[in-house]
Design a protein around this motif. Structure first.
Motif, short mmCIF file in Angstrom:
data_model
loop_
_atom_site.label_atom_id
_atom_site.label_comp_id
_atom_site.label_asym_id
_atom_site.label_seq_id
_atom_site.Cartn_x
_atom_site.Cartn_y
_atom_site.Cartn_z
N ALA A 231 -4.55 -41.23 -6.53
CA ALA A 231 -5.59 -42.03 -7.59
C ALA A 231 -6.90 -42.03 -6.56
CB ALA A 231 -5.46 -43.42 -8.20
N LEU A 232 -6.73 -42.41 -5.57
CA LEU A 232 -7.76 -42.43 -4.66
C LEU A 232 -8.26 -41.11 -4.34
CD1 LEU A 232 -6.56 -45.49 -2.36
CD2 LEU A 232 -8.53 -45.57 -3.97
N GLY A 233 -7.29 -40.15 -4.13
CA GLY A 233 -7.74 -38.83 -3.90
C GLY A 233 -8.53 -38.23 -4.72
N LEU A 234 -8.36 -38.71 -6.17
CA LEU A 234 -9.00 -38.19 -7.13
C LEU A 234 -10.44 -38.86 -6.78
CD1 LEU A 234 -8.22 -37.77 -11.01
CD2 LEU A 234 -9.96 -39.23 -10.26
N VAL A 235 -10.77 -39.93 -6.73
CA VAL A 235 -11.71 -40.55 -6.31
C VAL A 235 -12.79 -39.83 -5.39
CG1 VAL A 235 -13.32 -42.40 -5.82
CG2 VAL A 235 -11.25 -42.90 -7.40
N LEU A 236 -12.15 -39.53 -4.23
CA LEU A 236 -12.66 -38.71 -3.31
C LEU A 236 -12.97 -37.37 -3.54
CD1 LEU A 236 -10.61 -39.65 -0.07
CD2 LEU A 236 -12.81 -40.41 -0.80
N ASP A 237 -12.26 -36.58 -4.37
CA ASP A 237 -12.56 -35.25 -4.81
C ASP A 237 -13.62 -35.31 -5.86
OD1 ASP A 237 -10.50 -34.24 -3.28
OD2 ASP A 237 -9.05 -34.06 -4.72
N TYR A 238 -13.83 -36.40 -6.69
CA TYR A 238 -14.55 -36.39 -7.89
C TYR A 238 -16.13 -36.22 -7.18
CZ TYR A 238 -17.36 -38.12 -11.98
OH TYR A 238 -18.12 -38.19 -12.69
#
Length: 347
Positions: free
Chosen positions: A71-78
């Motif tokens: 989930a944190l990876g998604l935030v960074l990618d966003y």
């Protein structure tokens, strides 16, 4: 919440918003202008973006339930990936969502960055509308044509083969095509950008080589090519005045136009009567069946006409206003720069 914490607004249970009185002043040139559907297009893009963000939050929650690091990876990618790369990484299996979000990005790049309310309204107008825009030198008339083409191609997903752009001369056609490719790249491939004579030659099935050979083989080899005669021939074909065995006039017209749905005309004030008749015939303004008519946008300056010596007449703009007048037609008069002024559109 940021505004609430800084006491700019007061939120009560998330159900109501209270704020101090607000005064809204309209910019010069906007006050009194009637608004069209094109003016409200940014709102639909805004809400489409909000729906996309809801999907992102759902994806974040789903990943967090399985593994918080994902989930944190998604935030960074966003916040770090480009929009298209982010979409294809997390939503590749949801084509409709990807399409909507990509369209929103295209809208911001093609329409919102114009920063001009009159141009934004014209470029983002409904695809079936007919528009005439009159503006002075330097007001960005050709910019409207280029961005309207890009809007049709990338936001509304109109196939390039269905769009016809008419320019007054070859240099203008080359410049417009270059600007369009710079804006949308290969999405512009298949778009027809031609002069009036070029369009007439396509309709009449005549190439430049054919015309040259015909001129050289004639009884007077020194005679110049009769390009105006080619326009008249194209007109007769479109109007069904030339009988072709086995081809009904309506069917022949559809075959000649090759599935065009939109026609855009640059420097409208410089066309002569034959060219005006050609535009009208291509757009189907004289057809009783309105469903067979093409949507048309024309831009010009009715205070400037440098080709009067060859029969060009700004009266074509007035004729255009009368001809396209319907529930799906609008016209604007702007002054240079176009961002400063506009008159109420007549519908």
């Amino acid at each position: 919440m940021f505004l609430h914490e800084h006491k700019a607004i007061h939120l009560q249970g998330g159900m109501a918003v209270f704020r101090q009185a607000m005064t809204i002043r309209m910019a010069p040139g906007i006050k009194g202008r009637r608004y069209t559907q094109g003016d409200f297009k940014p709102l639909s893009v805004h809400y489409r973006e909000r729906r996309f963000q809801v999907h992102v939050m759902v994806e974040f929650a789903s990943l967090g339930l399985a593994k918080i690091a994902s989930a944190l990876g998604l935030v960074l990618d966003y916040f770090s990936l480009g929009r298209v790369r982010f979409l294809h990484r997390y939503f590749a299996d949801r084509r409709e969502l990807v399409e909507r979000a990509t369209t929103a990005e295209s809208y911001r790049r093609i329409v919102e960055r114009l920063g001009n309310p009159v141009q934004i309204s014209a470029v983002g107008a409904p695809v079936e509308h007919n528009l005439l825009i009159l503006a002075g030198p330097g007001a960005g008339k050709t910019t409207v044509i280029v961005h309207r083409c890009a809007y049709l191609l990338q936001v509304e997903r109109i196939p390039a083969r269905q769009i016809l752009v008419l320019c007054f001369n070859h240099n203008a056609a080359v410049t417009l095509r270059q600007r369009l490719f710079a804006l949308v790249g290969n999405h512009a491939r298949g778009l027809t950008v031609v002069t009036y004579h070029g369009a007439a030659m396509r309709l009449a099935g005549i190439s430049v080589r054919d015309a040259l050979e015909q001129a050289r083989s004639g009884p007077q080899a020194a005679e110049p090519i009769d390009f105006d005669g080619i326009i008249k021939d194209a007109l007769r074909l479109l109007k069904g005045n030339i009988e072709i065995p086995g081809a009904e006039p309506d069917i022949l017209r559809d075959q000649l136009l090759g599935g065009y749905s939109h026609i855009l005309v640059d420097e409208y004030q410089d066309i002569d009567q034959d060219q005006y008749d050609l535009v009208s015939a291509i757009a189907g303004r004289t057809l009783a069946d309105k469903e067979k008519r093409l949507a048309i946008m024309a831009v010009g300056d009715d205070d400037q006409n440098i080709y009067g010596f060859r029969g060009a007449n700004v009266a074509s703009s007035a004729s255009f206003r009368r001809t396209i007048r319907s529930s799906r037609s609008s016209w604007w008069r702007t002054t240079a720069p176009a961002a400063t002024s506009s008159a109420p559109p007549t519908s």
